[in-house]
Design an enzyme around this catalytic site. Structure first.
Site, short mmCIF file in Angstrom:
data_model
loop_
_atom_site.label_atom_id
_atom_site.label_comp_id
_atom_site.label_asym_id
_atom_site.label_seq_id
_atom_site.Cartn_x
_atom_site.Cartn_y
_atom_site.Cartn_z
N LYS A 194 0.99 -1.30 0.13
CA LYS A 194 0.04 -0.06 0.01
C LYS A 194 0.91 1.12 -0.04
O LYS A 194 1.58 1.63 1.03
CB LYS A 194 -1.01 0.08 1.24
CG LYS A 194 -2.02 1.28 1.10
CD LYS A 194 -2.62 1.65 2.29
CE LYS A 194 -1.95 2.68 3.15
NZ LYS A 194 -2.03 4.13 2.26
N GLU A 270 9.77 1.33 11.16
CA GLU A 270 10.91 2.62 10.88
C GLU A 270 9.82 3.80 11.03
O GLU A 270 9.08 3.87 10.16
CB GLU A 270 11.50 2.44 9.56
CG GLU A 270 12.79 3.41 9.67
CD GLU A 270 12.40 4.72 8.85
OE1 GLU A 270 11.97 5.69 9.86
OE2 GLU A 270 12.42 4.97 7.74
N CYS A 304 12.89 11.43 7.42
CA CYS A 304 12.77 10.84 9.04
C CYS A 304 13.97 11.11 9.65
O CYS A 304 13.95 11.07 10.83
CB CYS A 304 12.54 9.47 8.85
SG CYS A 304 13.55 8.24 7.73
N GLU A 401 8.26 15.78 15.81
CA GLU A 401 9.06 15.43 14.36
C GLU A 401 7.90 16.21 13.68
O GLU A 401 6.84 15.94 13.31
CB GLU A 401 8.92 13.94 14.02
CG GLU A 401 9.39 13.81 12.51
CD GLU A 401 9.46 12.38 12.13
OE1 GLU A 401 10.28 12.14 11.40
OE2 GLU A 401 8.46 11.92 12.31
#
Length: 503
Positions: A194, A270, A304, A401
């Site tokens: 996906k 992750e 990231c 983040e």
């Protein structure tokens, strides 16, 4: 290709729109409409305009894709091929990807706002390199001979885990696609992928190339859709054996919960990062400024491992700040298809508004805005490179983040203080160190709790180097031979040998 009018920086310019060839789901080797007939829009972040209507997968479509992947695993040739034969097929796919670099870079550029030039020289070539690395690994899977006690002989077998669900993010559509599927396919697994709903175009193109490469039907299935429907169906599916996920910590928790509530499938995650870049007094200031600019503003901060927390030792802090501000102001924002552009738009309106919200939070928390902090252009999702000073460790801009072009600058005195500050985060994905002192580099790299540490460099990735996080940045490793372990089971075989002369 077509074009329309849009603007990222100053003035009007023509926006190049690539041809969109594939918009349907790819299940069992064929492009098909969603069972519901639904579609969703994927938009161009340069303008906000619709690029294409994409077939929207939901649970029914995921069921069909999983059934195809299961059939291909249980009865198809892929897991029964020799590793050499699988490697040849993956190498052929790599060749086809390489032949379409221009087209694929355009798709990711238009769908994700990524720089076209870097797509052609970094993203797609690195995806090809990843695929070739695991093509070479496919025939190097082996178990061990065991010296068991008693009248027995033992050995282990490494076998593919089965059907793998793959859920990937939007910031590196091509790299993430092959980062996940390459080791899984090399191991002999079949996959249901996906892609992020923001960036489905290149994944569908890769599915078509896999078919051209002769990869058997059912081995690769691509089901674009939304997280709460298609993503949730993958995470909770009773006939998926493992899920590989890259994305936010919030969704990572949901994936783990779904695994626990369904068939206890293995999960690798992750997740986010809030990575420190630590610059010591002995560093070359100009080099440090350039690396820090790259670390946070590359790919518009949608990375990231972005070096969003920059710690500078007090002896060079003032000089660094002055030069960093100038460097940020010289980082050109504009159309990612323009070779002179350094930074394109945020991926969509949601991310655009999220970044601006955090900039407002930073100002309200008392941080000093040195440069940037505003949208730019009259259309699209462009934001100026932004630097905050006087940032404290407990501020949200230092802890959350942001996933955008926002640098938080902080000062430190001693090596031990730098280590303590660097570890003051729930994340542990990566870190950077800039120093000429090998002892400092060794002490800090051993003390920072992060899965990757770069010394006097940043974003130095290679398929050979395992990549993953500590703490709430997840678990499991991508890249390297270690990544193969996520997609294999180890079986012990013990055979009675009553007449053996050796015990």
């Amino acid at each position: 290709m077509g074009s329309n009018e849009g603007s990222g920086g100053e003035g009007k310019q023509t926006v190049v729109v690539p041809e969109i060839k594939f918009t349907k789901l790819f299940i069992n080797g064929e492009f098909v409409d969603a069972a519901s007939g639904k579609t969703f829009e994927t938009r161009d972040p340069r303008t906000g305009d619709v690029l294409a209507d994409i077939a929207e997968a939901d649970k029914t479509d995921v069921d069909l894709a999983v059934a195809a992947a299961r059939e291909a695993f249980e009865h198809g040739p892929w897991p029964r091929m020799s590793g050499y034969a699988r490697g040849r097929a993956l190498s052929k796919l790599a060749d086809l990807v390489e032949q379409h670099i221009e087209e694929l870079a355009q798709l990711d550029g238009a769908d994700a706002g990524k720089l076209l030039l870097l797509g052609k020289i970094i993203d797609i070539p690195h995806a090809v390199q990843m695929l070739r690395y695991y093509a070479g690994a496919a025939d190097k899977i082996h178990g061990e001979t065991l010296r068991v006690s008693g009248k027995y002989q033992g050995h282990t077998l490494k076998e593919p885990v089965g059907v793998v669900g793959v859920i990937i993010p939007w910031n590196f559509p091509s790299l993430m696609f092959f980062l996940k599927i390459s080791p899984a396919l090399a191991a002999g697994c079949t996959v249901v992928v996906k892609p992020a709903e923001q960036t489905p175009l290149s994944a569908l193109f890769y599915a078509n190339l896999a078919k051209e490469a002769g990869i058997p039907e059912g081995v690769i299935n691509v089901v674009p859709g939304f997280g709460p429907t298609a993503g949730a169906a993958i995470a909770s599916h009773m006939d998926i054996d493992s899920v590989a996920f890259t994305g936010s910590g919030e969704v990572g928790r949901l994936v783990m919960e779904a695994s626990a509530r369904s068939n206890l499938k293995t999960v690798s995650l992750e997740l986010g990062g809030k990575c420190p870049l630590i610059i010591f007094d002995d560093a070359d200031v100009d080099m440090a400024v350039e690396l820090s600019r790259l670390a946070i503003f590359f790919n518009k901060g949608e990375v990231c491992v972005a070096g969003s927390r920059v710690y500078v030792q007090e002896g060079i802090y003032d000089e660094f700040v002055k030069k960093a501000v100038v460097a940020a102001q010289n980082w050109k924002v504009g159309d990612p298809f323009d070779v002179a552009t350094n930074m394109g738009p945020q991926v969509d309106k949601v991310q655009f508004e999220r970044v601006l919200k955090y900039i407002d939070i930073g100002k309200s928390e008392g941080a000093t805005l040195l440069t940037g902090g505003k949208p730019t252009g009259d259309k699209g999702y462009y934001i100026e490179p932004t630097i905050f000073a006087d940032v404290k460790e407990d501020m949200k801009i230092a802890q959350d983040e942001i996933f955008g072009p926002v640098m938080s600058l902080m000062k430190f005195k001693t090596v031990d203080e730098a280590i303590e500050k660097a570890n003051c985060t729930k994340y542990g994905l990566a870190a950077g160190i800039i120093t000429k002192d090998l002892n400092i580099a060794n002490k800090v790299s051993r003390s920072v709790r992060a899965g990757t540490v770069w010394v006097n460099c940043y974003f130095a990735f290679d398929p050979e180097a395992p990549f993953g996080g500590y703490k709430m940045s997840g678990f499991g490793r991508d890249q390297g031979m270690m990544a193969m372990d996520k997609y294999m089971q180890v079986k012990s075989v013990i055979t009675a040998v009553p007449d053996s002369p050796w015990y």
